[in-house]
Write a protein that holds these residues in place. Structure first.
Motif, PDB file in Angstrom:
ATOM      1  N   GLU A   1       0.821  -1.214   0.000  1.00 57.08           N
ATOM      2  CA  GLU A   1       0.000   0.000   0.000  1.00 57.08           C
ATOM      3  C   GLU A   1       0.855   1.264   0.000  1.00 57.08           C
ATOM      4  OE1 GLU A   1      -3.550   2.062   2.689  1.00 57.08           O
ATOM      5  OE2 GLU A   1      -2.734   0.095   3.219  1.00 57.08           O
ATOM      6  N   LEU A   2       1.979   1.238   0.712  1.00 58.07           N
ATOM      7  CA  LEU A   2       2.844   2.411   0.801  1.00 58.07           C
ATOM      8  C   LEU A   2       3.365   2.855  -0.557  1.00 58.07           C
ATOM      9  CD1 LEU A   2       4.359   4.438   2.595  1.00 58.07           C
ATOM     10  CD2 LEU A   2       6.191   2.739   2.831  1.00 58.07           C
ATOM     11  N   ALA A   3       3.558   1.906  -1.472  1.00 62.33           N
ATOM     12  CA  ALA A   3       4.173   2.220  -2.767  1.00 62.33           C
ATOM     13  C   ALA A   3       3.160   2.421  -3.882  1.00 62.33           C
ATOM     14  CB  ALA A   3       5.140   1.096  -3.161  1.00 62.33           C
ATOM     15  N   ARG A   4       1.870   2.348  -3.581  1.00 60.26           N
ATOM     16  CA  ARG A   4       0.880   2.358  -4.659  1.00 60.26           C
ATOM     17  C   ARG A   4       0.752   3.712  -5.357  1.00 60.26           C
ATOM     18  NH1 ARG A   4      -4.031  -1.388  -2.107  1.00 60.26           N
ATOM     19  NH2 ARG A   4      -2.831  -3.345  -2.092  1.00 60.26           N
ATOM     20  N   ARG A   5       0.775   4.786  -4.594  1.00 63.78           N
ATOM     21  CA  ARG A   5       0.614   6.098  -5.228  1.00 63.78           C
ATOM     22  C   ARG A   5       1.769   6.413  -6.169  1.00 63.78           C
ATOM     23  NH1 ARG A   5      -1.872  10.341  -0.744  1.00 63.78           N
ATOM     24  NH2 ARG A   5      -3.756   9.123  -0.260  1.00 63.78           N
ATOM     25  N   LEU A   6       2.980   6.104  -5.734  1.00 67.94           N
ATOM     26  CA  LEU A   6       4.128   6.352  -6.605  1.00 67.94           C
ATOM     27  C   LEU A   6       4.122   5.395  -7.788  1.00 67.94           C
ATOM     28  CD1 LEU A   6       6.537   8.119  -7.063  1.00 67.94           C
ATOM     29  CD2 LEU A   6       7.900   6.623  -5.605  1.00 67.94           C
ATOM     30  N   ALA A   7       3.608   4.193  -7.587  1.00 66.78           N
ATOM     31  CA  ALA A   7       3.509   3.243  -8.696  1.00 66.78           C
ATOM     32  C   ALA A   7       2.593   3.792  -9.785  1.00 66.78           C
ATOM     33  CB  ALA A   7       2.990   1.901  -8.193  1.00 66.78           C
ATOM     34  N   VAL A   8       1.495   4.438  -9.370  1.00 65.16           N
ATOM     35  CA  VAL A   8       0.593   5.052 -10.349  1.00 65.16           C
ATOM     36  C   VAL A   8       1.310   6.162 -11.108  1.00 65.16           C
ATOM     37  CG1 VAL A   8      -1.531   6.384 -10.638  1.00 65.16           C
ATOM     38  CG2 VAL A   8      -1.480   4.471  -9.041  1.00 65.16           C
ATOM     39  N   LEU A   9       2.074   6.987 -10.391  1.00 67.39           N
ATOM     40  CA  LEU A   9       2.814   8.076 -11.036  1.00 67.39           C
ATOM     41  C   LEU A   9       3.811   7.535 -12.056  1.00 67.39           C
ATOM     42  CD1 LEU A   9       3.663  11.029 -11.332  1.00 67.39           C
ATOM     43  CD2 LEU A   9       5.156  10.733  -9.342  1.00 67.39           C
ATOM     44  N   VAL A  10       4.528   6.475 -11.696  1.00 64.84           N
ATOM     45  CA  VAL A  10       5.520   5.886 -12.603  1.00 64.84           C
ATOM     46  C   VAL A  10       4.841   5.382 -13.877  1.00 64.84           C
ATOM     47  CG1 VAL A  10       7.100   3.950 -12.898  1.00 64.84           C
ATOM     48  CG2 VAL A  10       7.179   5.298 -10.802  1.00 64.84           C
ATOM     49  N   LYS A  11       3.678   4.753 -13.733  1.00 59.80           N
ATOM     50  CA  LYS A  11       2.957   4.250 -14.908  1.00 59.80           C
ATOM     51  C   LYS A  11       2.412   5.392 -15.752  1.00 59.80           C
ATOM     52  CE  LYS A  11       3.470  -0.149 -14.315  1.00 59.80           C
ATOM     53  NZ  LYS A  11       4.271  -0.945 -15.268  1.00 59.80           N
TER      54      LYS A  11
END
Length: 310
Positions: free
Chosen positions: A54-64
């Motif tokens: 969960e901690l990495a999900r927002r940045l994962a969206v940004l990277v995509k």
């Protein structure tokens, strides 16, 4: 007439390439399993935050989302090159020598912009890859947080159900170790996030700076080419003077090539005009080296007679 589709016959390293070697080919151009359409863009964005810690999900969206941006730039770069060729192809069929020559050379410049956009993708990807390293450290920190929270919940549950349970002491000892591990992980996350965030956006802004200044250079040489085109109106039956700009148009392209080749980030003409800067001793100073006080600035504007009388 020979039509030229590239500013340089061979792509020799520019001064900026020698000063800062170009990055490897963008990951968006390799290992491609899906197309570039808007549906694929939407799928990438919607699924990026559905998996992983969960901690990495927002940045994962940004990277995509940044990958979608890069795919879009790639599409624009390819279309730009095709447009440049079509412009030259159209001008080739013109009965006017000046129109034919100028459109050929304009096509060269537009094709060069497409090439710059294609190179920009590779440099922009360095920014995206660096963001991914922050995402990875976020993902690695999540288990320590989860473990600490799980032990805390177990202790609270036992204290409510079995206040005298010997397991409470064991769990409290585990909690101490988990908190120590979590402190190390959180400190590492904080340090790496700041380091990588600065590095990532330095990559992005440097690549944007280079791309924009080189496009501005090309635009200037493009306008110089247009000066060779005689747009003086002629009356029916009047013969327009013969075109004599072949050598001049070639020289303009040569000058453009030299300007792009010799450009470096150190010699960039567009620089920010900052009224404050960070001092080595902490805090901020103004452009004269005096300590900067934002409240004082606000008060000055508030008491300005012109502002009060407005």
């Amino acid at each position: 007439m020979h039509r030229t589709y590239s500013l340089r016959a061979s792509r020799n390293p520019t001064a900026q390439d020698l000063q800062s070697p170009p990055p490897p080919l963008s990951s968006t151009k390799t290992n491609r399993f899906f197309g570039r359409g808007s549906i694929t863009h939407s799928i990438r964005r919607s699924t990026a935050g559905s998996f992983g810690p969960e901690l990495a999900r927002r940045l994962a969206v940004l990277v995509k989302m940044e990958k979608n941006v890069m795919r879009s730039i790639e599409l624009v770069a390819n279309e730009r090159k095709e447009v440049a060729k079509q412009l030259s192809f159209w001008g080739e069929g013109s009965d006017d020598d000046d129109v034919s020559d100028v459109t050929d050379k304009l096509g060269v410049l537009l094709h060069e912009i497409g090439y710059l956009e294609d190179s920009f993708i590779d440099k922009y990807d360095m920014y995206r890859v660096t963001l991914k390293s922050i995402r990875n450290i976020e993902a690695s920190v999540q288990p320590s947080r989860d473990r600490k929270q799980k032990i805390t919940d177990q202790i609270a549950h036992l204290k409510y159900k079995e206040p005298n349970s010997p397991k409470i002491i064991v769990l409290e000892q585990e909690l101490v170790r988990a908190e120590a591990e979590s402190l190390v992980a959180e400190a590492q996350l904080s340090n790496i996030t700041r380091e990588k965030l600065k590095a990532a956006f330095n990559y992005q802004f440097d690549s944007l700076h280079e791309h924009c200044e080189k496009v501005a250079l090309i635009a200037g040489y493009g306008k110089a080419l247009l000066e060779l085109l005689d747009d003086t109106p002629v009356t029916p039956g009047e013969v327009r003077p013969a075109y004599d700009g072949y050598d001049a148009s070639e020289q303009i392209l040569h000058d453009c090539e030299v300007s792009l080749r010799d450009w470096t980030l150190d010699q960039a003409t567009v620089k920010p005009a900052l009224s404050i800067r960070r001092a080595d001793t902490g805090g901020y100073v103004d452009d004269e080296g005096n300590e900067w006080d934002p409240t004082k600035e606000a008060d000055t504007h508030a008491t300005d007679p012109e502002v009060e009388n407005a």
